[in-house]
Design an enzyme around this catalytic site. Structure first.
Site, mmCIF file in Angstrom:
data_model
loop_
_atom_site.group_PDB
_atom_site.id
_atom_site.type_symbol
_atom_site.label_atom_id
_atom_site.label_comp_id
_atom_site.label_asym_id
_atom_site.label_seq_id
_atom_site.Cartn_x
_atom_site.Cartn_y
_atom_site.Cartn_z
ATOM 1 N N ARG A 87 0.699 -1.470 0.102
ATOM 2 C CA ARG A 87 -0.171 0.279 0.041
ATOM 3 C C ARG A 87 0.909 1.302 0.152
ATOM 4 N NH1 ARG A 87 -3.240 -3.495 3.519
ATOM 5 N NH2 ARG A 87 -1.973 -2.618 5.238
ATOM 6 N N GLU A 109 3.189 -8.994 14.079
ATOM 7 C CA GLU A 109 2.124 -9.517 15.382
ATOM 8 C C GLU A 109 2.347 -11.030 15.414
ATOM 9 O OE1 GLU A 109 -2.161 -8.840 17.086
ATOM 10 O OE2 GLU A 109 -1.639 -8.309 14.950
#
Length: 170
Positions: free
Chosen positions: A58, A95
């Site tokens: 992105r 994560e």
């Protein structure tokens, strides 16, 4: 412009408890997308960026049109193993695991003023890694620009004293 009205919030994606900020609704509105890029371009001019760097994927959607608007180059920061020429890489924590970003060894020249652009500043891991790569090449990171900042995740702490522009904060 109130960019929040162009950002769709999806509850429980990609997992329960997460409120995903979807920029595709901003991207499909030509006027809003252009306004966002132009606002970030003003920041890039203020910090006197010579080139824009954007992490995959992105960051390409923000960084490439930003570099076009400014008439300066764009440096793609890719996932490790995706670049065809000699590159350097840096690992970073996700994560749930690890990943790595890479950049061509000749993507930035020593002393070049680099603005990093991405869609979102969350925990700061991707941007911290991108900063490290740019600095290894001798570039000077003069700013970081985002459509969205998740302030509660305190990503700014990982970026240090790099000036930041975010259009929307949650």
């Amino acid at each position: 412009m109130d960019y929040k009205q162009y950002i769709r919030v999806i509850p429980d994606f990609p997992q329960p408890g997460i409120r995903f900020k979807d920029i595709t609704t901003l991207l499909k509105d030509g006027a809003a997308y252009r306004a966002a890029i132009q606002e970030l371009a003003e920041f890039a001019r203020e910090v006197q960026a010579d080139v824009i760097a954007g992490p995959e994927a992105r960051g390409f959607v923000v960084g490439a049109p930003l570099s076009y608007e400014l008439g300066i180059g764009f440096v793609p920061v890719r996932k490790s193993g995706k670049l065809p020429y000699e590159s350097i890489k840096a690992d970073y924590d996700l994560e749930y695991g690890k990943d790595a970003l890479a950049v061509h060894v000749d993507a930035v020249t020593p002393g070049q003023r680099v603005l990093i652009a991405d869609d979102l500043l969350a925990t700061g891991g991707t941007i911290e890694t991108t900063i490290n790569l740019i600095e290894k090449l001798g570039g000077k990171v003069v700013g970081a620009a985002f459509f969205i900042e998740l302030s509660y995740l305190e990503g700014r702490k990982k970026i240090g004293d790099v000036p930041i522009k975010s259009l929307v904060q949650y």
